[in-house]
Scaffold this active site. Structure first.
Site, PDB file in Angstrom:
ATOM      1  CB  ALA A 279      26.945  16.933 -29.720  1.00  0.00           C
ATOM      2  CG  PHE A 280      26.824  12.673 -30.837  1.00  0.00           C
ATOM      3  CD1 PHE A 280      26.552  12.300 -32.151  1.00  0.00           C
ATOM      4  CD2 PHE A 280      27.958  13.433 -30.574  1.00  0.00           C
ATOM      5  CE1 PHE A 280      27.424  12.653 -33.176  1.00  0.00           C
ATOM      6  CE2 PHE A 280      28.821  13.789 -31.589  1.00  0.00           C
ATOM      7  CZ  PHE A 280      28.555  13.396 -32.909  1.00  0.00           C
ATOM      8  NE  ARG A 281      18.171  11.594 -30.044  1.00  0.00           N
ATOM      9  CZ  ARG A 281      17.154  12.422 -30.188  1.00  0.00           C
ATOM     10  NH1 ARG A 281      16.770  13.170 -29.157  1.00  0.00           N
ATOM     11  NH2 ARG A 281      16.513  12.521 -31.336  1.00  0.00           N
ATOM     12  CG  LEU A 282      26.214  12.105 -25.245  1.00  0.00           C
ATOM     13  CD1 LEU A 282      27.717  11.944 -25.450  1.00  0.00           C
ATOM     14  CD2 LEU A 282      25.675  10.970 -24.373  1.00  0.00           C
ATOM     15  CG  HIS A 283      20.300  16.107 -23.929  1.00  0.00           C
ATOM     16  ND1 HIS A 283      20.562  16.605 -25.187  1.00  0.00           N
ATOM     17  CD2 HIS A 283      19.377  15.117 -24.103  1.00  0.00           C
ATOM     18  CE1 HIS A 283      19.822  15.965 -26.084  1.00  0.00           C
ATOM     19  NE2 HIS A 283      19.107  15.049 -25.452  1.00  0.00           N
TER      20      HIS A 283
END
Length: 204
Positions: free
Chosen positions: A179-183
């Site tokens: 989520a939110f590009r917090l891969h």
């Protein structure tokens, strides 16, 4: 193996075990070709090329695929025997990057796989001058018809210009969407085959 899917995959110590779990899951969730991978090579000038190919399978730690050695990718693999591959499974929001050294499979292994292919695919391997200019679709269909007549109902041997390549990885990276590009990312590196892996978690 269940711990790999239910726990934190970035803590796994064996990249091949993790690959197999993700690959098995992709085979149940991807609508088409879960074994498709983007293969990247470079030409004599260092200019990169990428295209989709199909992973035929794994042989020990190696990733194996087959192609025409007279094609653009075949010539590049023979000239610069290194490659990168990328699996992207959109249904799982995951990807795996592989980099490594390339070698050719044995004649016996190539023969066995070629004979396992559908007959029309074997004829196509003889008919297609892969990557070379084609004047029309009719010319291709005519070449297929010529080869089909040539072999009739007999055995279709493997063309001398058709074989398998294996990528022996020195780098595997696993990525999972967050989520939110917090891969989540974890990478395994080694200097050469047979050496122990160094594992590191990466910032997204």
């Amino acid at each position: 193996m269940e711990r790999l899917t239910s726990g934190d995959f970035t803590a796994e110590q064996d990249p091949f075990a993790l690959f197999q779990v993700w690959f098995d899951e992709a085979k149940t969730s991807e609508p088409n070709d879960p074994h498709a991978m983007a293969l990247s090579t470079v030409d004599a000038d260092g200019m990169p090329n990428s295209r989709m190919v199909l992973l035929n399978g794994r042989d020990g730690e190696d990733f194996v695929f087959y192609t025409n050695t007279q094609s653009q990718k075949g010539e590049e693999l023979l000239g610069q025997p290194k490659a990168a591959a990328l699996f992207h499974w959109k249904s799982l929001r995951r990807q795996i990057r592989i980099r490594g050294h390339v070698s050719i499979v044995s004649e016996e292994m190539a023969d066995a796989y070629f004979q396992s292919r559908p007959r029309d695919s074997r004829i196509g391997a003889w008919a297609s001058q892969q990557s070379r200019p084609l004047e029309s679709r009719f010319a291709l269909e005519k070449a297929v018809a010529v080869q089909a007549a040539k072999f009739g109902l007999g055995t279709i041997p493997r063309p001398p210009h058709w074989t398998g390549f294996r990528i022996t990885p020195v780098y595997l990276e696993f990525w999972k969407d967050g989520a939110f590009r917090l891969h989540d990312r974890v990478v395994f590196r080694r200097a050469s085959a047979g050496e122990p892996w160094a594992r590191a978690r990466l910032y997204p």
